[in-house]
Write an enzyme that holds these catalytic residues in place. Structure first.
Site, PDB file in Angstrom:
ATOM      1  N   TYR A  99      36.235  40.904  33.182  1.00  0.00           N
ATOM      2  CA  TYR A  99      36.241  40.442  34.574  1.00  0.00           C
ATOM      3  C   TYR A  99      36.685  41.598  35.461  1.00  0.00           C
ATOM      4  O   TYR A  99      37.857  41.947  35.510  1.00  0.00           O
ATOM      5  CB  TYR A  99      37.192  39.257  34.754  1.00  0.00           C
ATOM      6  CG  TYR A  99      36.899  38.054  33.887  1.00  0.00           C
ATOM      7  CD1 TYR A  99      35.652  37.853  33.309  1.00  0.00           C
ATOM      8  CD2 TYR A  99      37.885  37.105  33.646  1.00  0.00           C
ATOM      9  CE1 TYR A  99      35.403  36.754  32.506  1.00  0.00           C
ATOM     10  CE2 TYR A  99      37.642  35.992  32.852  1.00  0.00           C
ATOM     11  CZ  TYR A  99      36.409  35.820  32.284  1.00  0.00           C
ATOM     12  OH  TYR A  99      36.168  34.729  31.493  1.00  0.00           O
ATOM     13  N   HIS A 169      35.947  37.387  23.047  1.00  0.00           N
ATOM     14  CA  HIS A 169      35.138  36.796  24.117  1.00  0.00           C
ATOM     15  C   HIS A 169      33.782  36.304  23.602  1.00  0.00           C
ATOM     16  O   HIS A 169      33.306  35.237  24.007  1.00  0.00           O
ATOM     17  CB  HIS A 169      34.952  37.832  25.224  1.00  0.00           C
ATOM     18  CG  HIS A 169      34.809  37.243  26.587  1.00  0.00           C
ATOM     19  ND1 HIS A 169      35.065  37.942  27.735  1.00  0.00           N
ATOM     20  CD2 HIS A 169      34.439  36.009  27.003  1.00  0.00           C
ATOM     21  CE1 HIS A 169      34.868  37.183  28.790  1.00  0.00           C
ATOM     22  NE2 HIS A 169      34.470  36.005  28.369  1.00  0.00           N
ATOM     23  N   SER A 248      34.798  26.722  32.924  1.00  0.00           N
ATOM     24  CA  SER A 248      33.891  26.063  33.864  1.00  0.00           C
ATOM     25  C   SER A 248      34.018  24.544  33.792  1.00  0.00           C
ATOM     26  O   SER A 248      33.023  23.822  33.723  1.00  0.00           O
ATOM     27  CB  SER A 248      32.441  26.483  33.608  1.00  0.00           C
ATOM     28  OG  SER A 248      31.639  26.258  34.740  1.00  0.00           O
ATOM     29  N   LEU A 250      34.644  22.463  36.002  1.00  0.00           N
ATOM     30  CA  LEU A 250      34.061  21.800  37.167  1.00  0.00           C
ATOM     31  C   LEU A 250      32.588  22.177  37.348  1.00  0.00           C
ATOM     32  O   LEU A 250      32.022  21.992  38.424  1.00  0.00           O
ATOM     33  CB  LEU A 250      34.849  22.150  38.434  1.00  0.00           C
ATOM     34  CG  LEU A 250      36.284  21.622  38.472  1.00  0.00           C
ATOM     35  CD1 LEU A 250      37.001  22.092  39.727  1.00  0.00           C
ATOM     36  CD2 LEU A 250      36.307  20.098  38.384  1.00  0.00           C
ATOM     37  N   GLY A 251      31.973  22.685  36.284  1.00  0.00           N
ATOM     38  CA  GLY A 251      30.556  23.006  36.366  1.00  0.00           C
ATOM     39  C   GLY A 251      30.241  24.006  37.455  1.00  0.00           C
ATOM     40  O   GLY A 251      29.341  23.778  38.264  1.00  0.00           O
ATOM     41  N   PHE A 254      30.106  22.614  40.873  1.00  0.00           N
ATOM     42  CA  PHE A 254      29.194  21.495  41.078  1.00  0.00           C
ATOM     43  C   PHE A 254      29.919  20.162  41.137  1.00  0.00           C
ATOM     44  O   PHE A 254      29.687  19.347  42.041  1.00  0.00           O
ATOM     45  CB  PHE A 254      28.161  21.499  39.943  1.00  0.00           C
ATOM     46  CG  PHE A 254      27.161  20.387  40.000  1.00  0.00           C
ATOM     47  CD1 PHE A 254      26.124  20.414  40.922  1.00  0.00           C
ATOM     48  CD2 PHE A 254      27.223  19.319  39.107  1.00  0.00           C
ATOM     49  CE1 PHE A 254      25.179  19.394  40.965  1.00  0.00           C
ATOM     50  CE2 PHE A 254      26.287  18.306  39.136  1.00  0.00           C
ATOM     51  CZ  PHE A 254      25.264  18.341  40.071  1.00  0.00           C
TER      52      PHE A 254
END
Length: 379
Positions: A99, A169, A248, A250-251, A254
């Protein structure tokens, strides 16, 4: 990957907060902050990943140096969110070498410096990244000599003497996982790494790795929008006593309502090449947003809180790590731990979710190719 949405904090809330700060004496403010921190830490609850205790909700910091929309957030604001997350009971912070590259680790190290010994910080290795320049090179690299150099760099960037939880990862198919696990065992003996985990690995590689050196956590994408881990990952975690960390959750924003039928994505935003968000599939998939919105009204919670609460309700060893670059959204996400489903409500909600068949793939094929990879056997 983590999610973010670009909704402004209400002007009334901003002015109210500013007025309170202006009126309070400095000593009283500091005392109140400390008291709130203690109360919030107790109220948010703790969960256990293997033998590692963390807050029920973590914070992913991936987008704090570059958002999905490809904008660059202001560093002072991101540091403030990290520190406020701790005040709101969050003790689990997720980063990775990739990142930035390297920049998110520097940000997190600075952000938690004042309370480093009271939180759990994670990072990830495995991509082929130059340790001097941070340049992302093609492919993967989990060769033990390279990973050892990566860990030393992480410790400097994170301003710490140990990494609480270090993940591979992605699985490097050219390196036997026993070699990677053996290095983790060495790094643990040296005190540089306390726990280790894996992301998006193949089932046999998971078992081989765990047999060599016990894993603490698995991190895969998991949410109402992508339920792939229900096929085998969650049952394997339960069998082996490994915690699970959904990325992720929360998508990619989304499920928090950040995307609607008219949303189109900026160049460079990975969501623009995910077919689940294509103009053909997006209107259908919005049924999930309608579901969490309706239940949010029923539970007195935000849609994203309902989505996170559903994940928490699946297993007591699941710890989501939603990401954000907005202070209000961080606080909202942290508050999801207080949202509860009764057993009847959970069954009802899950049945409604089961009836919605998500259309489209979660990632483009060239990215999915790195998931569920098996490492080659040791000769």
């Amino acid at each position: 990957m983590h999610e973010d949405q670009k909704l402004p904090v209400g002007r009334r809330a901003f002015l109210g907060a500013a007025g309170s700060l202006a009126a309070a004496p400095l000593l009283a403010t500091a005392t109140a902050s400390a008291s709130a921190r203690e109360a919030n830490s107790a109220g948010k609850g703790q969960r256990t990943l293997g033998s590692l205790e963390v807050s029920s909700i973590g914070l992913g910091v991936q987008n704090m140096t570059r958002t999905y929309q490809t904008t660059i957030p202001r560093r002072p604001e991101m540091l403030a969110i990290i520190r406020a997350a701790y005040d709101n009971g969050v003790t689990f912070f997720d980063a990775a070498e990739a990142y930035g590259a390297h920049e998110v680790e520097r940000l997190l190290g600075e952000g938690v410096a004042a309370f480093r010994d009271k939180v759990v910080i994670t990072s990830k290795f495995g991509w082929n990244i130059d340790q001097e320049t941070g340049q992302r090179r093609p492919g993967l690299n989990s060769r033990p000599e390279h990973v050892r150099a990566v860990v030393d760099g992480m410790l400097r960037r994170l301003r710490t003497d140990r990494i609480d939880l270090l993940y591979q990862h992605r699985v490097d198919p050219e390196v036997p996982i026993e070699d990677v696990a053996g290095l983790m065992k060495e790094l643990m003996a040296e005190g540089k790494v306390l726990h280790w985990g894996m992301c998006e690995m193949g089932p046999q590689t998971l078992r081989r790795a765990h047999a060599e050196q016990r894993l603490t956590a698995i991190q895969n994408e998991y949410s109402l929008l992508w339920r792939g881990p229900e096929k085998w990952v969650l049952s394997a975690c339960e069998e082996l006593g490994i915690g699970f960390v959904p990325w992720s959750p929360l998508g990619v924003g989304f499920l928090a309502g950040a995307i609607d039928a008219n949303t189109r994505f900026a160049p460079g935003d990975i969501r623009g090449v995910e077919s689940r968000f294509s103009p053909e599939n997006l209107p259908h998939n919005l049924a999930l947003v309608q579901l969490v919105t309706r239940w949010g009204q029923r539970k007195g919670a935000a849609p994203g809180q309902v989505a996170l609460a559903w994940l928490l309700a699946q297993k007591p060893w699941i710890v989501p790590i939603p990401g954000t670059t907005q202070m209000a959204h961080m606080r909202e996400n942290a508050g999801a731990a207080a949202v509860r489903f009764t057993s009847t409500e959970l069954a009802e909600f899950t049945a409604e979710a089961d009836a919605i068949a998500v259309r489209g793939a979660r990632l483009p094929d060239n990215v999915l190719a790195f998931s569920e990879v098996e490492a080659r056997p040791r000769n």
